[in-house]
Design an enzyme around this catalytic site. Structure first.
Site, short mmCIF file in Angstrom:
data_model
loop_
_atom_site.label_atom_id
_atom_site.label_comp_id
_atom_site.label_asym_id
_atom_site.label_seq_id
_atom_site.Cartn_x
_atom_site.Cartn_y
_atom_site.Cartn_z
N SER A 90 0.67 -1.19 -0.02
CA SER A 90 0.03 0.02 -0.14
C SER A 90 0.78 1.12 -0.13
O SER A 90 1.83 1.14 0.54
CB SER A 90 -0.84 0.14 1.20
OG SER A 90 -1.48 1.39 1.31
N TYR A 112 -1.18 -0.56 10.96
CA TYR A 112 -1.22 -1.15 9.65
C TYR A 112 -0.32 -0.79 8.87
O TYR A 112 0.63 -1.31 8.15
CB TYR A 112 -2.64 -0.70 9.09
CG TYR A 112 -2.95 -1.20 7.60
CD1 TYR A 112 -3.02 -2.57 7.26
CD2 TYR A 112 -2.74 -0.23 6.61
CE1 TYR A 112 -2.97 -2.87 5.81
CE2 TYR A 112 -2.84 -0.38 5.24
CZ TYR A 112 -3.20 -1.70 4.94
OH TYR A 112 -3.37 -2.13 3.59
#
Length: 244
Positions: free
Chosen positions: A146, A168
């Site tokens: 990501s 995350y």
């Protein structure tokens, strides 16, 4: 042994993983649907078969050594080959309002759980599948990362990278670093490994905010099908390379 190129996609029973599997299936790959839940995996395979893809379910929990080992044995026994591994399975961990994970109040158990899936799970699956992948003429590994894992973008105040997700986001930075070290280890071999950013994808992972998973699957699929002279040890989104 199957004479078709074969791709294993982890977390492939829904969302982005399913669309990656569907896209590779449409390109003629035999797709192995990695899924923790057997029933959901079978349901996904049924849909893929109805669409004309060649697909089978592979029970796979990336956080379990035993499950990953059994998955590798199943692939070896039933298929006999593996050409592509897409490490897609991932979790975000518990968040507060606005998806925020405040680093000053993080529950370490949450951090451990996210790292176990997003990083340890990738290492666990990759190393278990390597003996089969190495027999392929053109093995490809794609790690779903990501842009929130880009330290360059995260540290630039002029770039909007969304809310602070202190559990995350660092797992994606960790995964990116691991990807680079695999690429270094694979120097001189035919294995190409890259990280892909699909962007914000409209799945249950994001509360269905973002773009359709069919669009988001394009970059992972492209990296899974790279020619032998393609890049390795790099990080891409739809627009091209992303800074680490």
């Amino acid at each position: 042994m199957s004479d078709k190129k074969t791709a294993l996609v982890t977390g492939a029973n829904k969302g982005l993983g399913y669309e990656i599997a569907a896209g590779l299936g449409a390109q003629g790959y035999r797709v192995l649907v990695g899924a923790r839940d057997d029933a959901r995996g079978e349901a996904a395979v049924k849909t893929l078969l109805a669409a004309g893809a060649d697909a089978i379910t592979v029970p796979l929990d990336v956080t379990s050594d035993q499950s990953v080992s059994e998955a590798a044995e199943l692939i070896e026994r039933q298929v006999g080959r593996l050409d592509v591994l897409v490490n897609n399975a991932g979790v975000a961990g518990e968040t507060g309002p606005g998806w925020v994970q405040d680093p000053t109040t993080l529950d370490l158990d949450v951090v451990r759980a996210v790292v176990d899936t997003n990083v340890y799970g990738v290492i666990r699956v990759t190393n278990a599948m390597l003996p089969i992948l190495r027999r392929s003429a053109s093995p490809r590994i794609v790690n779903i990362s990501s842009s929130v894992g880009s330290l360059t973008w995260q540290s630039d105040p002029n770039i909007d990278v969304g809310p602070i997700m202190a559990a995350y986001s660092p797992t994606k930075s960790f995964l990116n670093a691991v990807t680079v070290h695999y690429a270094r280890q694979f120097t001189g071999t035919n294995i190409l490994i890259n990280a892909a950013c699909p962007g914000l994808v409209a799945t249950d992972f994001t509360g269905f905010h973002g773009r359709p998973p069919q669009q988001a699957a394009a970059t992972p699929i492209r990296l899974a099908m790279l020619p032998d002279n393609g890049p390795t040890g790099s990080f891409f989104n739809d627009s091209g390379p992303i800074p680490w």
